[in-house]
Design a protein around this motif. Structure first.
Motif, PDB file in Angstrom:
ATOM      1  N   SER A 157      22.950  55.483 -24.348  1.00 30.64           N
ATOM      2  CA  SER A 157      23.746  55.055 -25.496  1.00 30.64           C
ATOM      3  C   SER A 157      23.177  53.760 -26.060  1.00 30.64           C
ATOM      4  N   HIS A 158      24.033  52.884 -26.522  1.00 33.05           N
ATOM      5  CA  HIS A 158      23.619  51.728 -27.327  1.00 33.05           C
ATOM      6  C   HIS A 158      22.931  50.621 -26.546  1.00 33.05           C
ATOM      7  N   ARG A 159      23.460  50.313 -25.339  1.00 30.42           N
ATOM      8  CA  ARG A 159      23.057  49.086 -24.651  1.00 30.42           C
ATOM      9  C   ARG A 159      21.563  49.089 -24.302  1.00 30.42           C
ATOM     10  N   GLY A 160      20.815  48.203 -24.909  1.00 30.48           N
ATOM     11  CA  GLY A 160      19.391  48.061 -24.582  1.00 30.48           C
ATOM     12  C   GLY A 160      18.498  49.132 -25.167  1.00 30.48           C
ATOM     13  N   PRO A 220      24.632  60.216 -30.659  1.00 30.69           N
ATOM     14  CA  PRO A 220      25.685  59.698 -31.532  1.00 30.69           C
ATOM     15  C   PRO A 220      26.408  58.527 -30.866  1.00 30.69           C
ATOM     16  N   SER A 221      27.300  57.902 -31.590  1.00 33.03           N
ATOM     17  CA  SER A 221      28.116  56.829 -30.996  1.00 33.03           C
ATOM     18  C   SER A 221      28.972  57.351 -29.850  1.00 33.03           C
ATOM     19  N   HIS A 222      29.374  58.578 -29.947  1.00 34.74           N
ATOM     20  CA  HIS A 222      30.298  59.144 -28.955  1.00 34.74           C
ATOM     21  C   HIS A 222      29.683  59.059 -27.569  1.00 34.74           C
ATOM     22  N   LEU A 223      30.209  58.135 -26.789  1.00 34.29           N
ATOM     23  CA  LEU A 223      29.606  57.840 -25.502  1.00 34.29           C
ATOM     24  C   LEU A 223      29.558  59.073 -24.611  1.00 34.29           C
ATOM     25  N   GLU A 224      28.464  59.237 -23.955  1.00 33.48           N
ATOM     26  CA  GLU A 224      28.192  60.292 -22.977  1.00 33.48           C
ATOM     27  C   GLU A 224      28.014  61.679 -23.608  1.00 33.48           C
ATOM     28  N   HIS A 255      23.761  55.236 -18.379  1.00 36.42           N
ATOM     29  CA  HIS A 255      25.180  55.186 -18.765  1.00 36.42           C
ATOM     30  C   HIS A 255      25.689  53.744 -18.785  1.00 36.42           C
ATOM     31  N   GLY A 256      26.716  53.493 -19.611  1.00 40.40           N
ATOM     32  CA  GLY A 256      27.495  52.269 -19.450  1.00 40.40           C
ATOM     33  C   GLY A 256      28.519  52.510 -18.358  1.00 40.40           C
ATOM     34  N   ASP A 257      28.987  51.449 -17.718  1.00 36.66           N
ATOM     35  CA  ASP A 257      29.955  51.635 -16.632  1.00 36.66           C
ATOM     36  C   ASP A 257      31.284  52.173 -17.154  1.00 36.66           C
ATOM     37  N   GLY A 258      31.728  51.646 -18.297  1.00 39.47           N
ATOM     38  CA  GLY A 258      33.001  52.115 -18.841  1.00 39.47           C
ATOM     39  C   GLY A 258      32.932  53.590 -19.180  1.00 39.47           C
ATOM     40  N   ALA A 259      31.859  53.979 -19.827  1.00 36.59           N
ATOM     41  CA  ALA A 259      31.713  55.366 -20.268  1.00 36.59           C
ATOM     42  C   ALA A 259      31.530  56.311 -19.080  1.00 36.59           C
ATOM     43  N   PHE A 260      30.766  55.888 -18.098  1.00 36.03           N
ATOM     44  CA  PHE A 260      30.516  56.735 -16.932  1.00 36.03           C
ATOM     45  C   PHE A 260      31.836  57.102 -16.257  1.00 36.03           C
ATOM     46  N   GLY A 262      34.872  56.876 -17.583  1.00 37.00           N
ATOM     47  CA  GLY A 262      35.955  57.345 -18.431  1.00 37.00           C
ATOM     48  C   GLY A 262      35.750  58.651 -19.156  1.00 37.00           C
ATOM     49  N   GLN A 263      34.523  58.997 -19.442  1.00 35.49           N
ATOM     50  CA  GLN A 263      34.298  60.131 -20.345  1.00 35.49           C
ATOM     51  C   GLN A 263      34.184  61.465 -19.604  1.00 35.49           C
ATOM     52  N   GLY A 264      35.073  62.376 -19.965  1.00 26.20           N
ATOM     53  CA  GLY A 264      35.107  63.678 -19.306  1.00 26.20           C
ATOM     54  C   GLY A 264      33.834  64.489 -19.473  1.00 26.20           C
ATOM     55  N   ASN A 289      25.427  48.509 -15.503  1.00 28.81           N
ATOM     56  CA  ASN A 289      26.804  48.116 -15.207  1.00 28.81           C
ATOM     57  C   ASN A 289      26.995  46.626 -15.462  1.00 28.81           C
ATOM     58  N   ASN A 290      27.721  46.324 -16.544  1.00 25.46           N
ATOM     59  CA  ASN A 290      28.019  44.910 -16.812  1.00 25.46           C
ATOM     60  C   ASN A 290      29.473  44.595 -16.494  1.00 25.46           C
ATOM     61  N   LEU A 291      30.131  45.508 -15.782  1.00 28.16           N
ATOM     62  CA  LEU A 291      31.517  45.329 -15.341  1.00 28.16           C
ATOM     63  C   LEU A 291      32.464  45.071 -16.530  1.00 28.16           C
ATOM     64  N   LEU A 292      32.067  45.562 -17.677  1.00 28.44           N
ATOM     65  CA  LEU A 292      32.856  45.396 -18.898  1.00 28.44           C
ATOM     66  C   LEU A 292      32.645  46.596 -19.811  1.00 28.44           C
ATOM     67  N   GLY A 293      33.659  46.919 -20.560  1.00 23.78           N
ATOM     68  CA  GLY A 293      33.501  47.860 -21.662  1.00 23.78           C
ATOM     69  C   GLY A 293      34.127  47.222 -22.885  1.00 23.78           C
ATOM     70  N   PHE A 294      33.300  46.774 -23.802  1.00 24.42           N
ATOM     71  CA  PHE A 294      33.760  46.073 -25.009  1.00 24.42           C
ATOM     72  C   PHE A 294      34.549  44.822 -24.591  1.00 24.42           C
ATOM     73  N   THR A 295      35.904  44.864 -24.671  1.00 23.39           N
ATOM     74  CA  THR A 295      36.660  43.685 -24.225  1.00 23.39           C
ATOM     75  C   THR A 295      37.389  43.950 -22.902  1.00 23.39           C
ATOM     76  N   GLY A 358      28.521  39.096 -26.753  1.00 24.17           N
ATOM     77  CA  GLY A 358      29.692  39.952 -26.904  1.00 24.17           C
ATOM     78  C   GLY A 358      29.262  41.410 -26.838  1.00 24.17           C
ATOM     79  N   HIS A 359      30.214  42.296 -27.033  1.00 22.27           N
ATOM     80  CA  HIS A 359      29.880  43.726 -26.982  1.00 22.27           C
ATOM     81  C   HIS A 359      28.692  44.007 -27.897  1.00 22.27           C
ATOM     82  N   SER A 360      28.797  43.560 -29.137  1.00 19.11           N
ATOM     83  CA  SER A 360      27.606  43.468 -29.976  1.00 19.11           C
ATOM     84  C   SER A 360      27.450  41.984 -30.279  1.00 19.11           C
TER      85      SER A 360
HETATM   86  C1  LIG Z   1      33.822  58.356 -27.081  1.00 15.39           C
HETATM   87  C2  LIG Z   1      33.788  56.932 -27.521  1.00 15.39           C
HETATM   88  N1  LIG Z   1      34.892  56.177 -27.449  1.00 15.39           N
HETATM   89  C3  LIG Z   1      34.867  54.887 -27.839  1.00 15.39           C
HETATM   90  C4  LIG Z   1      33.726  54.317 -28.325  1.00 15.39           C
HETATM   91  C5  LIG Z   1      33.696  52.852 -28.786  1.00 15.39           C
HETATM   92  N2  LIG Z   1      32.888  52.044 -27.856  1.00 15.39           N
HETATM   93  C6  LIG Z   1      31.588  51.802 -28.096  1.00 15.39           C
HETATM   94  S1  LIG Z   1      30.872  50.959 -26.848  1.00 15.39           S
HETATM   95  C7  LIG Z   1      32.288  50.854 -25.990  1.00 15.39           C
HETATM   96  C8  LIG Z   1      32.329  50.167 -24.663  1.00 15.39           C
HETATM   97  C9  LIG Z   1      31.355  50.820 -23.743  1.00 15.39           C
HETATM   98  O1  LIG Z   1      31.420  50.263 -22.474  1.00 15.39           O
HETATM   99  P1  LIG Z   1      30.323  50.635 -21.420  1.00 15.39           P
HETATM  100  O2  LIG Z   1      30.222  52.105 -21.295  1.00 15.39           O
HETATM  101  O3  LIG Z   1      30.628  49.903 -20.180  1.00 15.39           O
HETATM  102  O4  LIG Z   1      28.959  50.126 -22.083  1.00 15.39           O
HETATM  103  P2  LIG Z   1      28.534  48.630 -22.421  1.00 15.39           P
HETATM  104  O5  LIG Z   1      28.766  48.398 -23.876  1.00 15.39           O
HETATM  105  O6  LIG Z   1      29.330  47.726 -21.571  1.00 15.39           O
HETATM  106  O7  LIG Z   1      27.103  48.567 -22.087  1.00 15.39           O
HETATM  107  C10 LIG Z   1      33.311  51.505 -26.664  1.00 15.39           C
HETATM  108  C11 LIG Z   1      34.699  51.600 -26.181  1.00 15.39           C
HETATM  109  C12 LIG Z   1      32.588  55.152 -28.408  1.00 15.39           C
HETATM  110  N3  LIG Z   1      31.443  54.722 -28.904  1.00 15.39           N
HETATM  111  N4  LIG Z   1      32.638  56.429 -27.976  1.00 15.39           N
END
Ligand SMILES: Cc1ncc(C[n+]2csc(CCOP(=O)(O)OP(=O)(O)O)c2C)c(N)n1
Ligand SMILES: [Mg+2]
Length: 828
Positions: A157-160, A220-224, A255-260, A262-264, A289-295, A358-360
């Motif tokens: 996804s987005h990070r890095g 896409p933006s849609h994580l995972e 993967h991001g930690d939050g997405a890993f 949380g996402q089904g 894993n940055n132990l954070l997802g956004f806020t 920050g997240h971005s």
């Molecule tokens: C399905 C989905 N829900 C919500 C978002 C909005 N969103 C973008 S990044 C993010 C946090 C992601 O956290 P993490 O997976 O830990 O990745 P990090 O940004 O910490 O690297 C969220 C909620 C998204 N892009 N996709």
């Protein structure tokens, strides 16, 4: 109480030194909980009662299992796999090329800083805080190279991501920087995508000198959501390669930690890792894993202590590692990939670091995590820590040299006028095109009766001595009669003929879906089972010598994951007919993100084509709100600029031609097919043999039975057959019934021609089973008004409704009768 089987060797070792083994056993089990994994120390080690032990063995075991590596592996049932990990954990680590690592860490950080300085205020989702990702991927590639990998297929996804495009895909830096420069907006109006979603390809030279092609999948933006797509793409590449495919193509998901957690859709993807129809010989997962997802803090993101816990649903090892012990990170990279190649298993590396900004970069994190960000502010970048730890003296000079390199690239970027594509397409796409539809794409899809009979002979026979189920035997006998001209050909047979003819002609067929081998409605029976020994015989794999593969697969009980996989497969197998089947079309909305983000918009956003087919059983038959509608309206709303095709063939021959057309044309566009349920074997929807020998699929079925009609009923699918039945019952000779078989692209010319056959008809009535706010009504009416000329355009439909259908079979019948009587108003 024994919780798992013990191997002979384990028992021998234990007998030799039972006390030491008992202590080590406890640490192998629970050591990861007390490991030192968070560089900033916010994730405190969790004291485990069974680890509060004294003595030399405990000190030794603690050093191995509670240092900067914490490995979860005792849930793996296979003793050989556990022993494999144990030996490597308890043995000496290999030497790390620290100079190479330092170079990568400096590059990772400086790259982000140059972007920050030059393009202030733009989002880039910096890697700072987890820059060990670069040496980690470097090591993953080094091992893959040793094992004969030719390509890394990477989803992230987005990070890095920009850092990865520059340093893993090795795109020229000026190309990456150019993504931040202003381009002529007219070149991308209404299409394209943001820079951190684009795919990239490139070449990587590993530490060992191997050359590996890198394919970073568009995302896409849609994580995972990219997870199943990446795995499906890998599988297609492996299938193309044949033997050793899973050695040559290695999938890596970041993967991001939050997405890993949380996402089904990720959980769905993990679930098919070991299934023959979907396996890729193991996917490497890295959690950045940055132990954070956004806020949101990790304790709010998942119930378990670690985001990675989800992977324990399977026998998959999880390597947690402190992202600031880079040598340990590299060591885990090696171990994980060697494990993948040794056991063909998925592996998870959970690399824990932090997020410097920050997240971005336009987001201020001190509002939500003030203390954490106070600590981060004073924390040096990783390369500084590493240079100091490893005693590298000329780091400052290295920094200056790399900075100069980046700045030079940045100044070159300004003179790039077109946005770079960052990727090369594989040669197997050379013969296919997308874009707008052209009539030139059409090909004849009919077969001769002789060809049809030859295929039938193979489809309806099985080896001598095969004990066939009596019901299946009867079905095969009936199918044999169909092409002998003794009974009309039904849908199931039409599909088998289409598939059989394609594999014979060199077009591979892959269909997966829930219960697809038999078929939800008992219609397919693609696999014959010997009722005495359950041996399988697949007639479609015995059509002709030299045929290509035909895989009909029962999928896991998943929609989004499996559709994503099949879309991915179609992306790397344009020559094949790749189909996904929903159990009932109603369940397709579970996969909506895959449809919206990839199937409909992939060409527009990324210029990437797919010919994937969706088979969606649809039709109002009194089975309730969730067994009636595949939501025709939603697909029609998504249609624009010929992005895909939406069809509802009303008879078996039309379905046959549609499938063959999809595979044999060079136009590669996704195809959505609303398929029948009760009509599957209905004589009205079956077709005479000669319809299979005629040339092509007809987007519109005109009415040639009625002359001088006063009214035209226009419809799609099952209701048309009911209308025909009603017309017959009423002995009505003044109503024409026209079927729209292809809803999109809109078959305007064919419809006008069908209407002109009935010049006396003063009205065109669109008739649908669906409620007024659903079905094709709102799509059809304005289009019909445009082409109706002087004729009135009316409609018959169920009343608008929140739910697609009634739950009562009786109410359904009343409604259906009402529809028919409204379509044929009383005379006089
Ligand atoms: C399905 C989905 N829900 C919500 C978002 C909005 N969103 C973008 S990044 C993010 C946090 C992601 O956290 P993490 O997976 O830990 O990745 P990090 O940004 O910490 O690297 C969220 C909620 C998204 N892009 N996709
Ligand atoms: Mg995170």
């Amino acid at each position: 109480m024994a919780t798992r089987p013990r191997s002979v060797e384990e028992e021998e070792i234990e007998a030799a030194n039972p006390e030491r083994e008992r202590v080590f056993g406890a640490f192998r089990h629970w050591g990861y909980l007390e490991a030192d994994l968070d560089p900033l120390g916010f994730l405190r080690p969790q004291k485990h009662p069974e680890l509060q032990l004294e003595g030399e063995s405990a000190r030794e075991a603690r050093r191995v299992y509670c240092g900067t590596i914490g490995v979860e592996f005792m849930h793996i049932a296979d003793p050989e796999r556990r022993r494999w990990i144990q030996e490597r954990m308890e043995g000496d680590p290999a030497q790390v090329d620290q100079q190479r690592v330092l170079d990568q860490l400096i590059r990772a950080d400086l790259f982000e800083q140059v972007l920050q300085q030059r393009y202030l205020g733009t989002k880039r989702f910096s890697l700072e805080g987890v820059t060990a990702l670069l040496p980690l991927v470097d090591e993953i590639l080094a091992v893959a190279g040793e094992r004969g990998a030719a390509e890394l297929v990477m989803g992230m996804s987005h990070r890095g991501r920009l850092n990865v495009i520059a340093h893993v895909a090795r795109r020229p830096l000026e190309e990456v920087f150019a993504g931040f420069e202003d381009v002529d907006p007219r070149s991308v109006l209404g299409s394209g995508d943001v820079k951190y979603h684009m795919g990239a390809t490139g070449e990587y030279e590993t530490r060992g000198g191997a050359k590996i092609h890198i394919h970073l999948v568009s995302n896409p933006s849609h994580l995972e959501a990219v997870d199943p797509v990446t795995v499906g793409r890998t599988r297609a590449k492996q299938d193309r390669a044949g033997e050793n495919g899973s050695q040559k193509y290695l999938p890596l998901l970041v993967h991001g930690d939050g997405a890993f957690a949380g996402q089904g859709i990720f959980a769905e993807t993990l679930n098919y890792a070991d299934l023959p129809g979907y396996s890729v010989g193991g996917t490497v997962h890295v959690i950045v894993n940055n132990l954070l997802g956004f806020t949101t803090l990790c304790r709010e993101l998942h119930s378990a202590r670690f985001a990675a816990q989800l992977a324990r649903r399977q026998s998959v090892p999880i390597f947690h590692v402190n992202g600031e012990d880079v040598d340990a990170v590299v060591r885990m990279g090696r171990m994980a990939v060697e494990y993948r190649y040794t056991f063909g298993s998925d592996v998870v590396i959970d690399m824990i670091g932090y997020r410097r900004h920050g997240h971005s970069e336009v987001d201020d994190p001190t509002v939500t995590q003030p203390l954490l960000y106070k600590a981060i502010k004073d924390h040096p970048p990783l390369w500084e820590i590493y240079a100091e730890d490893t005693g590298t003296e000329d780091a400052a000079a290295q920094v200056q040299a790399i900075k100069a390199e980046f700045e030079a690239a940045q100044s070159r970027a300004g003179s790039i006028t077109r946005k770079p594509t960052l990727r090369d397409l594989p040669r197997y796409w050379d013969n296919y095109s997308g874009g707008r539809y052209k009539a030139d794409y059409e090909v004849d899809t009919g077969l001769t009766e002789e060809e049809l009979r030859e295929i039938t002979a193979r489809l309806t026979t099985y080896p001598e001595g095969f004990h066939i189920h009596p019901k299946v035997k009867k079905l095969l006998e009936q199918r044999a009669e169909m092409t002998a001209g003794k009974r009309p050909v039904d849908y199931g047979m039409a599909e088998a003929l289409a598939f059989g003819s394609l594999v014979k002609a060199g077009v591979p067929v892959r269909l997966s879906g829930q219960d697809s081998r038999r078929g939800t409605f008992n219609q397919r029976h693609s696999v014959l089972l010997d009722i005495e020994n359950e041996q399988e015989y697949v007639p479609l794999q015995h059509i002709a010598a030299g045929q290509v593969r035909c895989d009909i697969i029962n999928s896991t009980l998943s929609e989004a994951g499996v559709l994503g996989f099949e879309y991915g497969y179609s992306r790397d197998y344009p020559e094949a007919l790749v189909l996904w089947e929903a159990q009932f079309g109603d369940f397709v909305n579970v996969a909506q993100a895959v449809i919206d983000q990839f199937i409909c918009a992939g060409e527009d956003k990324w210029g990437l084509l797919s010919g994937v087919v969706l088979l969606l059983p649809h039709g109002y038959e009194g089975q309730g709100p969730e067994h009636s509608s595949a939501r025709i309206e939603r697909f029609l709303q998504l249609a624009a600029r010929d992005n895909f095709q939406i069809c509802q063939p009303s008879n078996a021959a039309q379905y046959f031609h549609l499938l063959r057309r999809q595979a044999l044309r060079s136009w590669r566009k996704p195809l959505v097919v609303f398929t029948p349920k009760s009509m599957l074997r209905h004589p009205d929807a079956s077709s005479p043999l000669e319809d299979f020998t005629q040339k092509r699929f007809s987007p519109v079925l005109a009415d040639n039975e009625v002359n001088g009609a006063q009214r035209i009923l226009l419809c799609t699918g099952k209701i048309g057959h009911e209308l025909r039945g009603e017309r017959k019952k009423r002995k009505d000779h003044s109503t024409a019934i026209v079927f729209v078989e292809q809803l999109y692209p809109f078959p305007e010319a064919e419809l006008i021609a069908a209407f002109e056959q009935h010049p006396a008809a003063g009205e065109i009535v669109w008739v649908q089973e669906e409620p007024a706010n659903m079905g094709a009504l709102n799509y059809m009416l304005p289009r019909l008004r445009r082409i109706a000329g002087e004729r009135a355009v009316l409609s018959v439909k169920r009343s608008a409704s929140a739910s697609p259908a009634t739950g009562s079979a009786k109410a359904h019948e009343v409604e259906q009768k009402t529809l028919l009587s409204l379509a044929f108003p009383a005379k006089g």
